[in-house]
Design an enzyme around this catalytic site. Structure first.
Site, PDB file in Angstrom:
ATOM      1  N   CYS A  56       0.046  84.340   3.665  1.00 31.86           N
ATOM      2  CA  CYS A  56       0.731  84.315   2.364  1.00 31.86           C
ATOM      3  C   CYS A  56       0.184  83.247   1.427  1.00 31.86           C
ATOM      4  CB  CYS A  56       2.233  84.133   2.561  1.00 31.86           C
ATOM      5  SG  CYS A  56       3.010  85.529   3.382  1.00 31.86           S
ATOM      6  N   HIS A  78       3.729  94.199 -12.652  1.00 31.70           N
ATOM      7  CA  HIS A  78       2.298  93.969 -12.831  1.00 31.70           C
ATOM      8  C   HIS A  78       2.003  92.592 -13.421  1.00 31.70           C
ATOM      9  CE1 HIS A  78       2.180  98.223 -11.929  1.00 31.70           C
ATOM     10  NE2 HIS A  78       0.916  98.024 -11.597  1.00 31.70           N
ATOM     11  N   GLU A  82       9.809  92.933   0.125  1.00 26.25           N
ATOM     12  CA  GLU A  82       8.371  92.873  -0.142  1.00 26.25           C
ATOM     13  C   GLU A  82       7.631  93.962   0.619  1.00 26.25           C
ATOM     14  OE1 GLU A  82       7.579  88.150  -0.944  1.00 26.25           O
ATOM     15  OE2 GLU A  82       7.265  88.915   1.071  1.00 26.25           O
TER      16      GLU A  82
END
Length: 117
Positions: free
Chosen positions: A25, A69, A107
């Site tokens: 991550c 985005h 996620e």
């Protein structure tokens, strides 16, 4: 207690650069996020709703305009973790809808973080 929920989707990148360099991550990566807002009330309004789902459109507009985005490190204060996002969306919702009771953020298909005061 009556409870309703509505799901929203967006795609974004983030990086948890405070983690060790070898942590996956810590690298720049992205997710297809799912946000679920929950509202609760002890009684229904005169229309028989906790709240009309249509009234939740401002959350869709906020997500689409601010998060979709985007690079989340540029959008959020603090680490761009699912936990922090759940808290952020909860506070945003609670300021608009007193019935807001929880927010969950995913996620991946197998992971969820939830903020519920």
């Amino acid at each position: 207690m009556f409870r309703i929920s509505k799901e929203f989707h967006f795609s974004a990148s983030h990086q948890l650069s405070h983690l060790p360099q070898d942590h996956q991550c810590a690298r720049l990566h992205g997710h297809n996020y799912i946000v679920v807002v929950e509202l609760a009330a002890a009684s229904l309004n005169s229309d028989g709703f906790v709240r009309d789902y249509h009234e939740l459109k401002p959350l869709k507009d906020y997500i689409d305009g601010t998060f979709d985005h985007r690079h989340l490190n540029d959008v959020l204060d603090g680490p761009s973790t699912a936990e922090n996002m759940a808290h952020h969306f909860y506070e945003w919702c609670k300021a608009r809808w007193p019935e807001a009771s929880a927010v969950k953020v995913s996620e991946t298909p197998k992971t969820w973080a939830e903020y519920r005061p």
